[in-house]
Enzyme design. Structure first.
Site, short mmCIF file in Angstrom:
data_model
loop_
_atom_site.label_atom_id
_atom_site.label_comp_id
_atom_site.label_asym_id
_atom_site.label_seq_id
_atom_site.Cartn_x
_atom_site.Cartn_y
_atom_site.Cartn_z
N GLY A 88 0.81 -1.21 0.00
CA GLY A 88 0.00 0.00 0.00
C GLY A 88 0.85 1.26 0.00
NE ARG A 89 3.78 1.40 5.06
CZ ARG A 89 3.94 1.48 6.33
NH1 ARG A 89 4.13 2.63 6.89
NH2 ARG A 89 3.89 0.42 7.09
N GLY A 122 -0.18 6.17 1.19
CA GLY A 122 0.97 5.57 0.53
C GLY A 122 2.30 6.20 0.92
NE ARG A 172 10.93 -3.36 2.96
CZ ARG A 172 9.77 -3.50 3.59
NH1 ARG A 172 9.71 -3.45 4.91
NH2 ARG A 172 8.65 -3.66 2.92
NE ARG A 179 5.24 -8.63 1.81
CZ ARG A 179 5.53 -7.57 2.53
NH1 ARG A 179 5.15 -7.52 3.78
NH2 ARG A 179 6.17 -6.56 2.00
CG ASP A 244 0.85 -8.62 6.81
OD1 ASP A 244 0.35 -9.19 7.80
OD2 ASP A 244 1.02 -7.39 6.78
CG ASP A 254 6.44 -4.13 9.19
OD1 ASP A 254 6.69 -3.17 9.95
OD2 ASP A 254 5.38 -4.20 8.54
P1 AMP Z 1 2.29 -2.89 8.02
O1 AMP Z 1 1.64 -2.44 9.28
O2 AMP Z 1 3.46 -2.06 7.65
O3 AMP Z 1 2.62 -4.34 8.03
O4 AMP Z 1 1.23 -2.66 6.85
C1 AMP Z 1 0.03 -3.36 6.74
C2 AMP Z 1 -0.67 -2.97 5.49
O5 AMP Z 1 -1.07 -1.60 5.51
C3 AMP Z 1 0.15 -3.12 4.21
O6 AMP Z 1 -0.72 -3.55 3.19
C4 AMP Z 1 0.65 -1.72 3.98
O7 AMP Z 1 0.98 -1.50 2.63
C5 AMP Z 1 -0.56 -0.89 4.39
N1 AMP Z 1 -0.18 0.47 4.77
C6 AMP Z 1 0.50 0.86 5.85
N2 AMP Z 1 0.67 2.20 5.87
C7 AMP Z 1 0.10 2.69 4.75
C8 AMP Z 1 -0.04 4.00 4.17
N3 AMP Z 1 0.45 5.09 4.76
N4 AMP Z 1 -0.70 4.09 3.00
C9 AMP Z 1 -1.20 3.00 2.38
N5 AMP Z 1 -1.09 1.77 2.87
C10 AMP Z 1 -0.45 1.58 4.04
MG MG Z 2 4.19 -4.93 6.77
#
Ligand code: AMP
Ligand code: MG
Length: 472
Positions: A88-89, A122, A172, A179, A244, A254
């Protein structure tokens, strides 16, 4: 000179809906905060000037050979299945074959929206980007498998969280970004052909000698059984061990709400969202077995006989407990100077940890003090410590060079939470000196320079960071 990245992409060629092509957003005013020269060289990158690096590693300029894309995956978050997550980002620029012949991903994190952004922007703000840069590089220096940080760039844009904050992008590097959740999504959707393609791709890329699906699962389990005890040996709490965030290649990935413990407590949690303490320090081995059970479940459809597969995979999962325990014992035995643990060493370690827990002793400094000869100043009950110390010395009499073993196992310096918070606060004010100082000191965690002694100290009462927040 323009930066040259010798891309050699393979994931982008996969057919079957594993990703969506997506260019990064153009940052308005990118400026380079850090570039990891040693890692860049290892990746075969010929770097251009700072202006060029900041354009590339913010996403403003897509380098030639890159095929930017966002990957699809799902995952269990705190035990509940989320049927679609995805990058997502983050945007995968592509892969390179490094100087050791290993295929590595180059990914931008915080470079704008993708089809998987859901409600998010994102983007990322400076805090989590610098945190990941410092902590992932520290992990690497500690000898623990991890994704790496190649660059950090400020975007010149405001990102809105509770307040407006400076935006940033991290580059990164990972063995891959595949995953457990990447397998789960295709299994859950019943897309067996895609699951098969993903399996073949991943096995060939990460575990080429693994024999079939069972051999692959075994190899992933073994990698995880090494990783989690290694975390525990440095007091690391990942904080968000969702499926994930569980990488197939066995690297730590992460660095959202992660933290290193100061005072030792088995049930320690830092993440503000982990209210049930699911991902506490001491739960990490059980959680990784749970995560491997999700991978095993996703692989069952690839087996000729589902019932036989379930029986066999269940046996393998049961075997993980002993493997994790054996690895844990190796890690902690080394921390008290024992190269090859034998009967009785488990209880000797447990007695020390009990004493530490009762005293709230600093995890890192207690073990480091043992390397120096004695940890009596770290624990409260002096007579209990003396009794333990005598037993320990008797045991060490039959060891070859216990001090050398401990020196390699007990870092003097780890990225302490309060130092990370102070570093982020300074950076938001435009002062990057603490960031550079931490990065440099943590590059040699087993040796600490005299002028960095203050970085080894636990937080004062006012400096304690009680909770960490997810890195968005
Ligand atoms: P994480 O907590 O980093 O493991 O992220 C979990 C999910 O949320 C993943 O699909 C990320 O891509 C999405 N995500 C986290 N932060 C953002 C953001 N700022 N914008 C869009 N998607 C996000
Ligand atoms: Mg993650």
């Amino acid at each position: 000179m323009k930066t040259q990245i010798p891309f050699d992409n393979s994931f982008a060629a996969l057919k079957g809906g594993f990703f969506t092509s997506q260019a990064p957003e153009v940052a308005p005013e990118p400026s380079l905060l850090a570039y990891n020269d040693a890692l860049g060289t290892e990746l075969g990158i010929e770097k251009g000037d700072a202006r060029d690096l900041s354009a590339i590693f913010s996403g403003a300029d897509v380098p030639s050979g890159a095929e930017p894309l966002a990957q699809l995956y799902a995952g269990h978050q705190f035990g509940s299945y989320n049927p679609q997550l995805g990058d997502g980002r983050a945007i995968l620029l592509g892969e390179v074959i490094d100087t050791k012949g290993n295929r590595r991903d180059i990914q931008l994190k915080g470079s704008g929206r993708t089809p998987y952004s859901r409600g998010g922007d994102g983007k990322a703000w400076l805090g989590p980007i610098l945190r990941e840069y410092v902590v992932s590089e520290a992990m690497h220096a500690l000898g623990i498998p991890t994704t790496r940080a190649l660059a950090a760039v400020a975007t010149g844009e405001q990102v809105y969280r509770e307040t407006a904050l400076p935006g940033a992008v991290l580059t990164r590097i990972a063995a891959s970004h595949i995953r457990v959740g990447t397998f789960q999504i295709f299994a859950a959707r019943g897309q067996i052909e895609q699951l098969q393609t993903l399996f073949e791709y991943t096995r060939t890329r990460h575990y080429p000698v693994a024999d079939g699906v069972e051999g692959f699962l075994q190899a992933v389990m073994e990698a995880q059984c090494k990783l989690i005890p290694a975390w525990m040996g440095v007091g690391f709490i990942h904080g968000v061990m969702n499926t994930d965030n569980c990488q197939i290649a066995g690297e730590t990935i992460d660095y959202g709400p992660c933290a290193f413990m100061d005072g030792f407590a088995t049930d320690r949690v830092f993440s503000s969202i982990d209210r049930g303490a699911r991902y506490s320090y001491g739960n990490q081995p059980d959680i990784v077995i749970w995560n491997m059970a999700q991978l095993a479940t996703a692989l069952v459809p690839l087996m000729p006989n589902a019932d036989a597969a379930v029986t066999r995979f269940t046996e393998m999962l049961h075997g993980m407990k002993d493997k994790l325990r054996a690895e844990w014992l190796l890690v902690f035995a080394a921390k008290i100077g024992i190269a090859a643990p034998r009967e009785g060493d488990g209880p000797l370690i447990a007695d020390l940890l009990d004493m530490m827990e009762t005293s709230g002793a600093d995890f890192t400094n207690t073990f480091h003090a043992l390397t120096q000869g004695s940890a009596k100043d770290q624990v409260i009950d002096q007579s209990a410590y003396q009794a333990w110390h005598d037993k320990w010395q008797t045991r060490l009499a039959t060891e070859n060079d216990p001090t050398a073993v401990m020196a390699r196992a007990n870092p003097a310096i780890i990225p302490r939470n309060h130092r990370i918070e102070q570093m982020i606060e300074a950076a938001v004010q435009g002062d990057f000196a603490p960031f550079h100082r931490l990065t440099a000191a943590l590059a040699t965690p087993f040796d600490v320079a005299e002028q960095d002694e203050d970085l080894t100290r636990p937080p004062s009462e006012q400096e304690i960071v009680p909770a960490t927040f997810c890195g968005t």
